[in-house]
Motif scaffolding. Structure first.
Motif, short mmCIF file in Angstrom:
data_model
loop_
_atom_site.label_atom_id
_atom_site.label_comp_id
_atom_site.label_asym_id
_atom_site.label_seq_id
_atom_site.Cartn_x
_atom_site.Cartn_y
_atom_site.Cartn_z
N ILE A 73 -11.42 -0.72 10.10
CA ILE A 73 -11.87 -1.75 9.17
C ILE A 73 -13.10 -1.25 8.41
O ILE A 73 -13.23 -1.48 7.20
CB ILE A 73 -12.18 -3.06 9.92
CG1 ILE A 73 -10.91 -3.62 10.56
CG2 ILE A 73 -12.78 -4.10 8.96
CD1 ILE A 73 -11.15 -4.79 11.48
N THR B 102 -13.20 -1.47 -2.40
CA THR B 102 -12.20 -2.00 -3.32
C THR B 102 -12.35 -3.51 -3.42
O THR B 102 -12.98 -4.14 -2.58
CB THR B 102 -10.78 -1.67 -2.84
OG1 THR B 102 -10.52 -2.39 -1.62
CG2 THR B 102 -10.60 -0.19 -2.60
N ALA C 296 -7.46 -1.31 -0.56
CA ALA C 296 -7.61 -0.64 0.72
C ALA C 296 -6.74 -1.35 1.75
O ALA C 296 -6.49 -2.55 1.65
CB ALA C 296 -9.07 -0.62 1.18
N VAL D 27 -14.46 -10.44 5.95
CA VAL D 27 -13.55 -10.44 4.81
C VAL D 27 -13.93 -11.55 3.84
O VAL D 27 -14.00 -11.35 2.62
CB VAL D 27 -12.09 -10.59 5.27
CG1 VAL D 27 -11.16 -10.79 4.07
CG2 VAL D 27 -11.65 -9.36 6.06
N TYR E 146 0.82 -1.22 0.00
CA TYR E 146 0.00 0.00 0.00
C TYR E 146 0.86 1.27 0.00
O TYR E 146 0.44 2.33 0.41
CB TYR E 146 -1.02 -0.01 1.14
CG TYR E 146 -0.48 -0.27 2.53
CD1 TYR E 146 0.05 0.76 3.30
CD2 TYR E 146 -0.56 -1.53 3.10
CE1 TYR E 146 0.51 0.54 4.59
CE2 TYR E 146 -0.11 -1.78 4.38
CZ TYR E 146 0.42 -0.73 5.13
OH TYR E 146 0.89 -0.97 6.39
N ALA F 5 -7.66 -10.83 -0.36
CA ALA F 5 -7.13 -10.28 0.88
C ALA F 5 -5.81 -10.95 1.25
O ALA F 5 -5.67 -12.17 1.13
CB ALA F 5 -8.12 -10.44 2.02
N THR G 141 -9.65 -5.47 -3.37
CA THR G 141 -8.45 -6.05 -2.76
C THR G 141 -8.19 -5.36 -1.43
O THR G 141 -8.23 -4.13 -1.33
CB THR G 141 -7.23 -5.89 -3.69
OG1 THR G 141 -7.54 -6.45 -4.97
CG2 THR G 141 -6.01 -6.59 -3.12
N LEU G 142 -7.91 -6.16 -0.41
CA LEU G 142 -7.63 -5.64 0.93
C LEU G 142 -6.28 -6.15 1.41
O LEU G 142 -5.93 -7.31 1.20
CB LEU G 142 -8.70 -6.10 1.92
CG LEU G 142 -10.13 -5.57 1.76
CD1 LEU G 142 -11.04 -6.24 2.78
CD2 LEU G 142 -10.16 -4.06 1.93
N ALA H 262 -11.98 0.97 5.58
CA ALA H 262 -11.52 0.19 4.43
C ALA H 262 -12.70 -0.40 3.68
O ALA H 262 -12.71 -0.45 2.44
CB ALA H 262 -10.57 -0.91 4.89
N LEU H 263 -13.71 -0.84 4.41
CA LEU H 263 -14.90 -1.40 3.79
C LEU H 263 -15.62 -0.32 2.96
O LEU H 263 -16.09 -0.59 1.85
CB LEU H 263 -15.83 -1.94 4.87
CG LEU H 263 -17.07 -2.69 4.43
CD1 LEU H 263 -16.70 -3.90 3.60
CD2 LEU H 263 -17.87 -3.13 5.66
N LEU I 249 -4.46 -6.24 5.13
CA LEU I 249 -4.77 -6.02 6.53
C LEU I 249 -3.61 -6.47 7.41
O LEU I 249 -3.19 -7.63 7.35
CB LEU I 249 -6.05 -6.77 6.93
CG LEU I 249 -7.29 -6.45 6.08
CD1 LEU I 249 -7.53 -7.60 5.09
CD2 LEU I 249 -8.52 -6.26 6.94
#
Length: 264
Positions: A158, A166, A88, A190, A58, A197, A168-169, A161-162, A171
């Motif tokens: 979280i 996106t 995210a 997730v 990121y 992810a 793709t995550l 990000a949600l 974390l």
């Protein structure tokens, strides 16, 4: 899910990524991939290089060598706003201590989808509200973010990000500070989203139960990768974690379950 067409799950890949900071190699030639809608757990002892590797995804830490690709595009060559529409991140620690409400923090997730200085539209507001509700944080919407507990902050981040919507995550220890139920809820969420992810986790039992594959880092190198049942062996736990352990099958989930044995 509120909003326009659902985000497309991407393919996130590290190719021979090396990170050297202050003359010290923290990540050493790591290659790994998370395919569309795949949940990949990144595990390993403290100092193994998990957070450093995730920072290259990121764009917080530029690789010394190697590349990070999202659907074949080098993330370090993409415009920042374009990347933010596709990927995210949830960081390990909540760093936002300025005077904003929880709603304001989650609303930041909508920024990549708007023009400069554009306010929240009806769709944005609906997504923000839905994201808070998903993390059982709707009642915190008007609360000052800097007055929340660590677990509450993590749930809000979280949710942000949600709200970014996106495919793709990334974390980094998303279950940090969360109680047991909220840990399970976050990882189940997730999975339910159907996104790609990569998740750094310390809890190996959680990682085994909720990830399709595990990638084990040790000393900055990739020590093993594959399905949890193939990766989490007594031999690997002894070599990487320096513990004597038994690995059994959870009778309810079928996932590997680790029991650390006392020293002889």
């Amino acid at each position: 899910m509120t909003g326009d067409a659902p985000p497309r799950a991407g393919t996130l890949r590290a190719e021979e990524v090396t990170v050297v900071i202050g003359g010290r190699p923290l990540v050493r030639g790591v290659s790994l991939e998370a395919g569309p809608a795949e949940v990949v757990g990144l595990v390993g002892p403290n100092g193994a290089g998990k957070s450093t590797l995730l920072r290259t995804f990121y764009r917080v830490q530029r690789p010394t060598s190697g590349r990070v690709l999202l659907d074949g595009d080098d993330v370090w060559r993409m415009p920042g706003k374009r990347l933010a529409r596709r990927l995210a991140a949830v960081l390990q620690e909540a760093t936002e201590d300025f005077d904003l409400t929880v709603y304001d923090i989650v609303a930041m997730g909508r920024t990549p989808h708007k023009r400069a200085f554009e306010g929240d539209g009806a769709t944005d507001r609906a997504i923000i509200t839905e994201s808070l509700a998903e993390l059982e944080a709707a009642h915190l919407a008007d609360a000052p973010f800097d007055r929340l507990s660590g677990g509450e902050k993590q749930r809000v981040l979280i949710a942000r990000a949600l709200a970014q919507r996106t495919g793709t995550l990334v974390l980094d220890e998303p279950t940090n500070h969360l109680d047991l139920r909220h840990r399970l809820d976050a990882l189940r969420l997730v999975r339910r989203l159907g996104v790609t992810a990569i998740i750094a986790l310390h809890d190996l039992d959680l990682a085994a139960a909720h990830c399709d594959r595990l990638c084990v880092l040790d000393g900055g190198r990739l020590a093993a990768a594959g399905p949890p049942a193939e990766v989490l062996t007594p031999a690997l736990l002894a070599e990487v974690y320096r513990v004597h352990a038994e690995v059994s099958e959870n009778p309810h989930t079928g996932a590997p379950q680790i029991t650390v044995l006392p020293e002889k």
